[in-house]
Each structure stands twice: as structure tokens, then as C-alpha cells.
Design a protein around this motif. Structure first.
Motif, mmCIF file in Angstrom:
data_model
loop_
_atom_site.group_PDB
_atom_site.id
_atom_site.type_symbol
_atom_site.label_atom_id
_atom_site.label_comp_id
_atom_site.label_asym_id
_atom_site.label_seq_id
_atom_site.Cartn_x
_atom_site.Cartn_y
_atom_site.Cartn_z
ATOM 1 N N THR A 225 32.092 46.979 51.334
ATOM 2 C CA THR A 225 32.058 46.728 49.892
ATOM 3 C C THR A 225 33.423 46.898 49.227
ATOM 4 O OG1 THR A 225 31.398 49.022 49.484
ATOM 5 C CG2 THR A 225 29.633 47.409 49.734
ATOM 6 N N ALA A 226 34.473 47.081 50.034
ATOM 7 C CA ALA A 226 35.807 47.278 49.467
ATOM 8 C C ALA A 226 36.272 46.033 48.721
ATOM 9 C CB ALA A 226 36.805 47.610 50.578
ATOM 10 N N SER A 227 37.017 46.248 47.652
ATOM 11 C CA SER A 227 37.507 45.134 46.839
ATOM 12 C C SER A 227 38.588 44.344 47.580
ATOM 13 C CB SER A 227 38.068 45.650 45.515
ATOM 14 O OG SER A 227 37.076 46.317 44.768
ATOM 15 N N LYS A 228 38.665 43.056 47.269
ATOM 16 C CA LYS A 228 39.715 42.217 47.843
ATOM 17 C C LYS A 228 39.995 41.046 46.905
ATOM 18 C CE LYS A 228 41.271 39.707 51.931
ATOM 19 N NZ LYS A 228 41.018 39.386 53.346
ATOM 20 N N ARG A 229 41.260 40.680 46.798
ATOM 21 C CA ARG A 229 41.663 39.520 46.005
ATOM 22 C C ARG A 229 41.950 38.356 46.954
ATOM 23 N NH1 ARG A 229 43.674 40.190 40.894
ATOM 24 N NH2 ARG A 229 45.518 38.901 41.291
ATOM 25 N N ILE A 230 41.289 37.238 46.703
ATOM 26 C CA ILE A 230 41.425 36.053 47.551
ATOM 27 C C ILE A 230 41.995 34.909 46.724
ATOM 28 C CG2 ILE A 230 40.194 34.323 48.916
ATOM 29 C CD1 ILE A 230 38.153 36.439 49.621
ATOM 30 N N PRO A 231 43.095 34.294 47.168
ATOM 31 C CA PRO A 231 43.627 33.131 46.446
ATOM 32 C C PRO A 231 42.750 31.905 46.692
ATOM 33 C CG PRO A 231 44.925 33.566 48.418
ATOM 34 C CD PRO A 231 43.934 34.682 48.319
ATOM 35 N N ILE A 232 42.268 31.306 45.622
ATOM 36 C CA ILE A 232 41.385 30.140 45.715
ATOM 37 C C ILE A 232 42.192 28.871 45.489
ATOM 38 C CG2 ILE A 232 39.399 28.975 44.711
ATOM 39 C CD1 ILE A 232 38.768 31.550 46.301
ATOM 40 N N THR B 161 44.140 30.213 42.284
ATOM 41 C CA THR B 161 43.612 31.164 41.305
ATOM 42 C C THR B 161 43.078 32.375 42.056
ATOM 43 O OG1 THR B 161 42.998 29.416 39.745
ATOM 44 C CG2 THR B 161 41.877 31.546 39.511
ATOM 45 N N MET B 162 43.487 33.557 41.661
ATOM 46 C CA MET B 162 43.053 34.767 42.353
ATOM 47 C C MET B 162 41.605 35.096 41.997
ATOM 48 S SD MET B 162 45.567 35.462 44.242
ATOM 49 C CE MET B 162 44.814 36.927 44.939
ATOM 50 N N LEU B 163 40.804 35.280 43.011
ATOM 51 C CA LEU B 163 39.412 35.691 42.849
ATOM 52 C C LEU B 163 39.287 37.133 43.335
ATOM 53 C CD1 LEU B 163 36.377 35.308 42.376
ATOM 54 C CD2 LEU B 163 36.230 34.295 44.670
ATOM 55 N N ALA B 164 38.898 38.027 42.451
ATOM 56 C CA ALA B 164 38.732 39.441 42.808
ATOM 57 C C ALA B 164 37.275 39.687 43.191
ATOM 58 C CB ALA B 164 39.144 40.333 41.641
ATOM 59 N N LEU B 165 37.047 39.987 44.464
ATOM 60 C CA LEU B 165 35.710 40.333 44.934
ATOM 61 C C LEU B 165 35.601 41.858 44.926
ATOM 62 C CD1 LEU B 165 35.293 37.859 47.939
ATOM 63 C CD2 LEU B 165 34.368 37.641 45.619
#
Length: 219
Positions: free
Chosen positions: A49-56, A66-70
Motif C-alpha cells: 500500500t506504499a505511495s508511488k508517483r507514476i508518470p502518465i 502527468t504525474m499520478l500519485a497512487l
């Protein structure tokens, strides 16, 4: 000292004390194991469940990112989705399909634009619209995210695959790929469906034969 060298009464006391010591040691060992296992499980929960930022990627060929913060809530959602597919490789592929659909809903919230199915000619550099390069890159990023969190039991993530060169009578096309434990590779192709729709998941060997230019149709 051996209990055999002691007087009978002392030997009884000695044996009782040894039993107590061994009992305490056994309980301590048991608790250590329980804590270790529990700690490992807790660590797994945190990792999943750790957060991660993924470039879309969007705008065709990743013209825009666009950065997507999960966050933890997203991680818990993906964990729940993949747990439902823990019974077999086929069930896991169905769960991956659901994960892609949820992921694309999150992408829509991040970009503010709903991607149309397939690619419209002339839509290059339009924010939110995605060609197969964008779609395959984003889907691959999701699969890596799931694998990093140990949510894939029956599959591993492979490099993206392509087909078609125009000169061979087929459109150029890209897709994300996974493989099962038997070595069979499967495409996870989200390009054909509307945003948030189910991706195509079937053997890469079949996918490679498709995409023939017939009256302008894309199969």
C-alpha cells in the motif's frame, strides 16, 4: 552439571529448574517467531500500500507526462483486486484486467481528459489522448507497480512488444506483456477499449499475427 551427580532431592530441584528455564526459552523462541512472521506480514502490507508517483504518458508518443500519485487507498484497492485472482493464472489475468480498468479511472482523474478508444489521426499533441505508445507505457508501469508490491503470483512483467512496419501490410502497434510460469507470454493491450474498459489479454503469439491492413480496419 549433570543431574546424575546430585543427591536425589537436589536432582529433583535441578530438573524442575531446568524445565522452567527450557519452558521460558521455548516460549521466548515461539514469541520471537510470531513477532518475526507478524512483522514480515506487516511489512508486506505496508509495501503493498506504499505511495508511488507514476508518470502518465499522453498526447501520443509520450509528448506529455502527468504525474499520478497512487496513495495507500489505491494500494489497498489493487491488493483487494489481485487477491480475488489468487486462485489460478487465469483468475489472476482477470484480476489484472480489473486493475487496468481501475488504473485508467485514476488516470482520467489525474489528466482531466477522457481518452477515446484507439487513436484518431490528427489527435497528436492533444492532452489526454493516447496512442499505443502511451497506452502500452502506462499499462507497463502499472504492471511493474503491481510486481514491486508482490501482488502478482502467477505472472511476471516482460518488456513491451511491437508488431507491424507498414511495409509488411500491418499498422505499427505496441503492447504491454506478461508471462506465466510456463513461459507463455500474454499481451495486456489497453489501446482498443474506451478509457476504463477491459484490455485485451491473450497470447502474444496470436497478437503478433493481427493488425493486418484490410480496408483500413484495425483488428
Amino acid at each position: 552439571m549433570s543431574a546424575a551427580l546430585l543427591p536425589p532431592s537436589a536432582a529433583i530441584v535441578y530438573c524442575r529448574r531446568m524445565d522452567e528455564v527450557l519452558g521460558i526459552f521455548a516460549r521466548a523462541t515461539f514469541l520471537t517467531v510470531v513477532i518475526a512472521v507478524g512483522g514480515s506480514a506487516a511489512a508486506g502490507e505496508l509495501a503493498a500500500t506504499a505511495s508511488k508517483r507514476i508518470p502518465i504518458c499522453h498526447g501520443y508518443s509520450c509528448n506529455y507526462r502527468t504525474m499520478l500519485a497512487l496513495g495507500p487507498g489505491d494500494g489497498a484497492r489493487f491488493r483487494s483486486i489481485l487477491r480475488a485472482g489468487a486462485g489460478s493464472p487465469q483468475a489472476e489475468r482477470a484480476a489484472i484486467s480489473k486493475a487496468v480498468r481501475y488504473f485508467e479511472q485514476r488516470i482520467f482523474r489525474a489528466t482531466g481528459n477522457r481518452d477515446l478508444p484507439q487513436s484518431e489521426f490528427g489527435a497528436s499533441r492533444i492532452r489526454g489522448q493516447m496512442d499505443c505508445v502511451d497506452e502500452s507505457t502506462n499499462t507497463h508501469a502499472l504492471l511493474v507497480y503491481l510486481a514491486e508490491r508482490k501482488l502478482l503470483r502467477f505472472h511476471k512483467v516482460e518488456d513491451k512488444a511491437s508488431r507491424g512496419l507498414f511495409v509488411d501490410g500491418r499498422y505499427p502497434h505496441w503492447t504491454a506483456v506478461i508471462s506465466d510460469r510456463r513461459g507463455t507470454e500474454w499481451v495486456v493491450d489497453s489501446w482498443y477499449a474506451p478509457m476504463g474498459g477491459a484490455p485485451d489479454i491473450f497470447p502474444l503469439s496470436q497478437w503478433k499475427k493481427r493488425g493486418v491492413l484490410e480496408s483500413g480496419a484495425l483488428d
